[in-house]
Design a protein around this motif. Structure first.
Motif, short mmCIF file in Angstrom:
data_model
loop_
_atom_site.label_atom_id
_atom_site.label_comp_id
_atom_site.label_asym_id
_atom_site.label_seq_id
_atom_site.Cartn_x
_atom_site.Cartn_y
_atom_site.Cartn_z
N TYR A 29 -16.28 -6.26 -12.75
CA TYR A 29 -17.58 -5.91 -12.55
C TYR A 29 -18.50 -7.02 -13.44
O TYR A 29 -19.76 -7.54 -12.82
N GLY A 39 -17.72 0.74 -19.39
CA GLY A 39 -16.42 0.24 -18.86
C GLY A 39 -15.60 0.08 -19.94
O GLY A 39 -14.39 0.24 -20.30
N PHE A 41 -14.90 4.73 -13.10
CA PHE A 41 -14.31 3.58 -12.08
C PHE A 41 -15.48 3.79 -11.00
O PHE A 41 -15.93 2.52 -10.28
N ILE A 100 -18.66 1.77 -11.98
CA ILE A 100 -18.34 0.37 -12.13
C ILE A 100 -18.24 -0.33 -10.66
O ILE A 100 -18.71 -1.43 -10.49
N THR A 129 -13.55 -3.57 -15.03
CA THR A 129 -14.50 -3.67 -16.17
C THR A 129 -14.72 -5.28 -15.98
O THR A 129 -15.84 -5.91 -16.03
N ILE A 174 -8.75 0.47 -15.69
CA ILE A 174 -10.31 0.45 -15.92
C ILE A 174 -10.38 -0.82 -16.52
O ILE A 174 -11.51 -1.57 -16.28
#
Length: 534
Positions: free
Chosen positions: A247, A269, A479, A482, A244, A240
């Motif tokens: 992203y 996130g 997830f 994202i 993040t 994760i």
């Protein structure tokens, strides 16, 4: 401008992605059902009745070479010569030839009283029992006990008698509710000793009936479940976290500043990465009694950001352009979330915060009864929030339905593209509702099940499967958000080309009545920017 991955991804790839997510979801459930043991273990200890003639503060052991002088029953001739203040109920945790472990994470204690009915000594209504409790620890059988906590606590004694209260029924036992008594946020020592007294005077412990025995039920997390749980957090945490960071990197590559929806997805996130932090590894070597409070803070942060995300996600696909990309447009919905979170935080601090220095304390049995106010206020905030959320979801689907009525007037290529985009948006909304519904269903099954099911030669741990399944599901949900709402790299336009495309889209607005010039993370975000004219 590049759209989101969810819009650029083909149906085949989307199906493969969903299949990949479902495989991980099934795996997270099977880990709890087949590999992990039951989350907790409950062991009942019968308190030993020790005699303390001098009423000293010395620690009394129920067994071993230094065991105390005992009374096996209050009906013994010796017991009848004693005063109630001479009796100390001693409990050693754990049982002989075993020891506690930091893998147990926490320890709870629940009291169960065996009280016999006597016509001349009945339990009064709304009676309160006072308990002088002490807790000590040591890490080997040869060392002295070290005092850890001491407190005088009061608990309501709620008992019922199933038959009529007559002389013929004397000696029968009341049915008394278990009494939550202690919560330790860390199990950093191998052995614990509890000494409990029921002090008696003219006003204290009067009308509590004839107590025969005290059972202490010790509850702790299973070490095997702790290992499975920390392992899952260790796997999800970097996953994760990397997703993040990736992203936000994709967002920063855009030629425009991030919009509100992209910021809240990034916050979502971060909150999930905060929840996934496997700090339990460090707690194995330190006596961190605040771990339960920290875990509550982790979950509270995720829930708060998740609730804000749902509101902003719906609102940004509903509002007019002048109201979009402004946090102030959601002031009362976000305010409800913040207010409710603060109320629950204060409640948690007043409960588990005080237990850091006094594990016997319980806000539910305090005189002020503040928990009732906290629960009512938080419940009202949650109800208002979900009412607003349901209304916004309904408006979003109604707005999109109005847009879809204009699709027949579009060219076929554009019509098919918008149909796919709207389908993906609805798919994500339904996925959110499915996650929420599955959480409620799993919770109900967890409450009504026996804890495990037998399937052939296998034993399925239902409670463990519930916890690992729900934990995996919300990680996979975050997830998915994202990944699917990250900017796609497939279509990148230069500034002159972007102006040309915007000019062409402005001409198409006259035919399709769709908003196309607005900058946003997804095509649905832009085409729902203005309510369709009807």
């Amino acid at each position: 401008m590049a759209g989101a991955i969810i819009e650029k991804m083909s149906t085949k790839k989307l199906v493969l992605f969903v299949f990949f997510i479902l495989l991980f979801q099934i795996f997270s459930i099977l880990v709890g059902a087949l590999i992990s043991p039951s989350p907790t273990t409950a062991i009942s200890y019968l308190a030993t009745k020790c005699i303390n003639f001098h009423r000293t503060r010395a620690w009394l052991m129920p067994w071993g070479s230094n065991r105390c002088q005992q009374v096996h029953s209050f009906d013994d001739p010796l017991a009848k010569t004693l005063d109630a203040n001479d009796i100390v109920f001693a409990v050693h945790v754990p049982l002989p030839n075993t020891e506690m472990s930091p893998w147990f994470q926490y320890m709870l204690a629940v009291l169960q009283f065996d009280i016999a009915f006597k016509m001349i000594n009945q339990i009064e209504d709304d009676v309160v029992i006072t308990i002088d409790a002490r807790l000590a620890y040591r890490d080997d059988m040869a060392s002295e006990w070290t005092t850890k906590f001491h407190s005088v606590e009061q608990r309501p004694l709620r008992c019922t008698f199933a038959v009529s209260k007559t002389y013929e029924n004397e000696g029968r036992f009341y049915h008394c509710d278990p009494i939550p008594f202690m919560e330790l946020g860390s199990v950093a020592h191998k052995y614990f000793l509890m000494n409990l007294r029921l002090p008696v005077n003219d006003t204290m412990n009067v009308g509590i009936g004839e107590i025969k025995d005290i059972h202490v039920v010790g509850i702790h997390q299973n070490g095997g479940f702790t290992k499975v749980w920390i392992s899952m957090k260790t796997v999800f945490s970097p996953w994760i976290s990397v997703a993040t960071v990736w992203y936000w990197y994709r967002i920063r590559l855009l030629a425009r500043p991030p919009v509100l929806l992209e910021k809240v997805i990034f916050a979502l996130g971060l909150s999930m990465a905060f929840l996934d932090m496997p700090v339990e590894w460090l707690s194995m070597g330190f006596e961190w009694t605040w771990m339960l409070l920290f875990e509550d803070a982790q979950q509270g942060a995720l829930y708060s950001v998740l609730f804000c995300f749902w509101i902003i996600f719906c609102g940004e696909h509903l509002m007019d352009q002048c109201q979009r990309n402004l946090l102030s447009a959601y002031w009362w919905q976000v305010g409800l979330v913040v207010f409710g979170s603060c109320v629950l935080l204060i409640f948690d601090l007043s409960e588990r915060g005080i237990r850091l220095s006094n594990p016997f304390y319980s806000v539910f049995f305090s005189y002020l009864k503040p928990h009732i106010t906290f629960i009512i206020v938080a419940g009202i905030s949650v109800c208002l929030y979900f009412f607003s959320l349901c209304r916004m979801v309904h408006c979003v689907f109604r707005t999109i339905s109005g847009k879809m009525q204009q699709l027949p007037t579009m060219p076929e290529t554009r019509r098919l593209r918008y149909k796919g985009i709207i389908f993906r948006f609805k798919f994500l909304m339904l996925a959110t509702l499915t996650c929420a519904a599955l959480t409620i269903i799993f919770f109900i099954l967890n409450q009504v099940s026996e804890g495990h099911w037998h399937w052939g030669d296998y034993t399925l741990q239902v409670h463990s499967a519930f916890l690992t399944g729900i934990y995996g599901m919300w990680n996979l949900y975050v997830f998915t958000i994202i990944f699917l709402y990250a900017p796609s790299h497939k279509i990148q336009f230069s500034e002159p080309m972007a102006r040309d495309i915007c000019f062409v889209n402005m001409l198409e607005v006259q035919e399709t009545q769709l908003t196309c010039g607005e900058q946003g993370p997804t095509e649905v975000y832009r085409i729902t920017g203005k309510v369709a004219e009807e």
